[in-house]
Scaffold this motif. Structure first.
Motif, mmCIF file in Angstrom:
data_model
loop_
_atom_site.group_PDB
_atom_site.id
_atom_site.type_symbol
_atom_site.label_atom_id
_atom_site.label_comp_id
_atom_site.label_asym_id
_atom_site.label_seq_id
_atom_site.Cartn_x
_atom_site.Cartn_y
_atom_site.Cartn_z
ATOM 1 N N MET A 152 0.822 -1.202 0.062
ATOM 2 C CA MET A 152 0.058 -0.114 -0.010
ATOM 3 C C MET A 152 0.877 1.291 -0.162
ATOM 4 S SD MET A 152 -3.172 0.234 2.535
ATOM 5 C CE MET A 152 -4.148 1.590 2.755
ATOM 6 N N LYS A 153 0.527 2.021 -0.887
ATOM 7 C CA LYS A 153 1.686 3.122 -0.959
ATOM 8 C C LYS A 153 1.209 4.207 -0.030
ATOM 9 C CE LYS A 153 2.847 6.760 -4.645
ATOM 10 N NZ LYS A 153 4.323 6.687 -4.751
ATOM 11 N N ALA A 154 0.132 4.431 0.260
ATOM 12 C CA ALA A 154 -0.379 5.508 1.165
ATOM 13 C C ALA A 154 -1.452 5.093 2.171
ATOM 14 C CB ALA A 154 -0.904 6.813 0.602
ATOM 15 N N ASN A 155 -1.322 5.647 3.464
ATOM 16 C CA ASN A 155 -2.581 5.335 4.114
ATOM 17 C C ASN A 155 -2.719 6.612 5.037
ATOM 18 O OD1 ASN A 155 -4.459 4.247 6.112
ATOM 19 N ND2 ASN A 155 -2.720 4.356 7.739
ATOM 20 N N TYR A 156 -3.956 7.144 4.962
ATOM 21 C CA TYR A 156 -4.281 8.686 5.582
ATOM 22 C C TYR A 156 -5.235 8.418 6.575
ATOM 23 C CZ TYR A 156 -2.995 10.003 0.858
ATOM 24 O OH TYR A 156 -2.297 10.002 -0.400
ATOM 25 N N HIS A 157 -5.015 7.330 7.171
ATOM 26 C CA HIS A 157 -5.983 6.997 8.238
ATOM 27 C C HIS A 157 -5.506 6.291 9.397
ATOM 28 C CE1 HIS A 157 -10.642 6.002 9.281
ATOM 29 N NE2 HIS A 157 -9.983 6.529 10.240
ATOM 30 N N THR A 158 -5.229 7.067 10.303
ATOM 31 C CA THR A 158 -3.962 6.455 11.585
ATOM 32 C C THR A 158 -4.531 7.513 12.689
ATOM 33 O OG1 THR A 158 -2.198 6.418 9.838
ATOM 34 C CG2 THR A 158 -1.779 5.961 12.206
ATOM 35 N N HIS A 159 -4.768 6.614 13.796
ATOM 36 C CA HIS A 159 -5.079 7.418 14.980
ATOM 37 C C HIS A 159 -3.942 7.515 16.132
ATOM 38 C CE1 HIS A 159 -9.241 7.703 14.130
ATOM 39 N NE2 HIS A 159 -9.257 6.549 13.435
ATOM 40 N N THR A 160 -3.988 8.045 17.315
ATOM 41 C CA THR A 160 -3.019 8.054 18.140
ATOM 42 C C THR A 160 -3.641 7.703 19.675
ATOM 43 O OG1 THR A 160 -3.128 10.334 18.976
ATOM 44 C CG2 THR A 160 -1.878 10.020 16.839
ATOM 45 N N LEU A 217 -9.922 -0.998 6.270
ATOM 46 C CA LEU A 217 -9.404 -2.131 6.532
ATOM 47 C C LEU A 217 -9.649 -2.592 7.813
ATOM 48 C CD1 LEU A 217 -5.980 -1.967 4.563
ATOM 49 C CD2 LEU A 217 -8.154 -3.037 3.739
ATOM 50 N N LEU A 218 -9.838 -1.843 8.682
ATOM 51 C CA LEU A 218 -10.133 -2.276 10.083
ATOM 52 C C LEU A 218 -11.215 -3.147 10.131
ATOM 53 C CD1 LEU A 218 -9.143 -1.681 13.177
ATOM 54 C CD2 LEU A 218 -10.733 0.028 13.443
ATOM 55 N N GLY A 219 -12.589 -2.469 9.753
ATOM 56 C CA GLY A 219 -13.883 -3.323 9.747
ATOM 57 C C GLY A 219 -13.647 -4.652 8.995
ATOM 58 N N TYR A 220 -12.649 -4.716 7.992
ATOM 59 C CA TYR A 220 -12.537 -5.718 6.977
ATOM 60 C C TYR A 220 -11.584 -6.727 7.862
ATOM 61 C CZ TYR A 220 -11.239 -8.667 3.069
ATOM 62 O OH TYR A 220 -11.148 -9.761 2.343
ATOM 63 N N ARG A 221 -10.607 -6.355 8.241
ATOM 64 C CA ARG A 221 -9.793 -7.088 9.148
ATOM 65 C C ARG A 221 -10.509 -7.858 10.270
ATOM 66 N NH1 ARG A 221 -4.071 -6.465 10.266
ATOM 67 N NH2 ARG A 221 -3.837 -4.454 9.330
ATOM 68 N N ASN A 222 -11.402 -7.035 10.955
ATOM 69 C CA ASN A 222 -12.016 -7.686 12.106
ATOM 70 C C ASN A 222 -13.376 -8.263 11.825
ATOM 71 O OD1 ASN A 222 -9.807 -6.870 13.796
ATOM 72 N ND2 ASN A 222 -10.527 -4.789 14.119
ATOM 73 N N SER A 232 0.528 -7.244 5.376
ATOM 74 C CA SER A 232 0.784 -8.265 4.298
ATOM 75 C C SER A 232 -0.523 -9.469 4.201
ATOM 76 C CB SER A 232 2.283 -9.264 4.860
ATOM 77 O OG SER A 232 2.065 -9.809 6.150
ATOM 78 N N GLN A 233 -1.311 -9.544 5.461
ATOM 79 C CA GLN A 233 -2.193 -10.406 5.245
ATOM 80 C C GLN A 233 -3.511 -9.821 4.694
ATOM 81 O OE1 GLN A 233 -2.556 -13.648 7.237
ATOM 82 N NE2 GLN A 233 -0.315 -13.754 6.917
ATOM 83 N N VAL A 234 -4.006 -8.764 5.232
ATOM 84 C CA VAL A 234 -5.103 -8.127 5.022
ATOM 85 C C VAL A 234 -5.246 -7.235 3.577
ATOM 86 C CG1 VAL A 234 -4.727 -5.788 6.003
ATOM 87 C CG2 VAL A 234 -6.981 -6.878 5.992
ATOM 88 N N GLU A 235 -4.086 -6.854 3.089
ATOM 89 C CA GLU A 235 -4.267 -5.814 1.804
ATOM 90 C C GLU A 235 -4.344 -6.866 0.822
ATOM 91 O OE1 GLU A 235 -0.507 -3.660 1.115
ATOM 92 O OE2 GLU A 235 -1.410 -3.001 -0.860
ATOM 93 N N PRO A 236 -3.913 -7.986 0.318
ATOM 94 C CA PRO A 236 -4.094 -8.854 -0.637
ATOM 95 C C PRO A 236 -5.583 -9.343 -0.654
ATOM 96 C CG PRO A 236 -2.176 -9.682 0.307
ATOM 97 C CD PRO A 236 -2.722 -8.552 1.202
ATOM 98 N N LEU A 237 -6.180 -9.481 0.449
ATOM 99 C CA LEU A 237 -7.421 -10.185 0.440
ATOM 100 C C LEU A 237 -8.408 -8.849 0.287
ATOM 101 C CD1 LEU A 237 -7.147 -12.164 3.588
ATOM 102 C CD2 LEU A 237 -7.628 -13.026 1.536
ATOM 103 N N ALA A 238 -8.048 -7.527 0.702
ATOM 104 C CA ALA A 238 -9.068 -6.442 0.316
ATOM 105 C C ALA A 238 -8.934 -5.991 -1.081
ATOM 106 C CB ALA A 238 -8.469 -5.610 1.413
#
Ligand SMILES: [Zn+2]
Ligand SMILES: [Zn+2]
Length: 248
Positions: free
Chosen positions: A1-9, A185-190, A225-231
């Motif tokens: 994934m080249k870019a991710n704009y959705h990250t929390h703290t 991807l959070l919803g997808y992964r979980n 590595s797991q979630v991205e190809p599936l998505a």
């Protein structure tokens, strides 16, 4: 994934890990552009203290810490500092005015509430569903958002035709405005209710621009590595090719 704009703290109280850990994880995963977008404070009449966002007092520290890391890591990764915003009609101007004090580079729209009720708790309320969609459309029409996060967050157990009607209205509007919608991807992964396949069929048909978002709440979420190809496979089956970056 080249870019991710959705990250929390950690400031939103339901995420963990230091900013540095998120950055290091992103670099390990080969992410070239990392945007932080923690839940913004809501300096408005309700839910200012709902406990799932940074407080107005923490905002300064959020931008300060990330600005200094942005410099420190400039040779390793392109960092950006934004926020995830709850669009509240009539109060949005107050929020943007508040954010103007800070070096905020972008806003993503993450609509969790409709009239103060969490949208995962209105499974059959037709008026609330319509209102939720209208508010998302009104928000993205301001031109202030780089994209619409988890457009399919709602749990809908009601009338199927209404789901199709309202989500068509949303997707058609987003496509007309050229505002990308997020495959979360959070919803997808979980295995959450979202991504909702009913929604993504409509998004594909309406030709919506789509971007994937990690919605990282722990640094490990940036291990893809797991979630991205599936998505990607999920989207490809629907005929959707996600964008790799969005314009800030
Ligand atoms: Zn969150
Ligand atoms: Zn989020």
């Amino acid at each position: 994934m080249k870019a991710n704009y959705h990250t929390h703290t950690w400031r939103c109280n339901h995420a963990a890990g230091t900013e540095r850990e998120y950055i290091e994880r992103a670099i390990e995963s080969g992410i070239e552009i990392l945007g932080f977008s923690d839940h913004t404070p809501n300096p408005c009449s309700w839910n200012i203290n709902d406990g799932i966002r940074m407080t107005p007092e923490q905002t300064e520290g959020y931008f300060a810490v990330l600005s200094s890391l942005k410099k420190e890591y400039e040779k390793d990764i392109e960092l950006h500092i934004g926020v995830e915003v709850e669009y509240i009609p009539g109060e949005f101007g107050k929020l943007t005015e508040f954010l103007h004090q800070y070096p905020c580079e972008y806003l993503i729209m993450g609509q969790h509430y409709v009239d103060g009720v969490y949208v995962r708790f209105i499974p059959e309320n037709e008026a609330a569903f319509r209102n939720h969609v209208s508010q998302m459309l009104e928000g993205i029409a301001t031109g202030e958002f780089i994209y619409l996060a988890h457009p399919d967050l709602i749990v809908w157990n009601g009338w199927e035709d209404l789901y199709a009607q309202e989500m068509t209205r949303l997707c058609r509007g987003a496509a007309a405005l050229g505002v990308p919608i997020e495959f979360n991807l959070l919803g997808y992964r979980n295995n959450r209710n979202y991504p909702d396949r009913r929604f993504w069929r409509i998004a594909a048909r309406e030709g919506c621009p789509v971007i994937m978002g990690v919605d990282a709440h722990v640094p490990e979420d940036l291990e893809l590595s797991q979630v991205e190809p599936l998505a990607r496979e999920y989207l490809k089956e629907l005929g959707i090719t996600p964008m790799e970056t969005v314009k800030l």
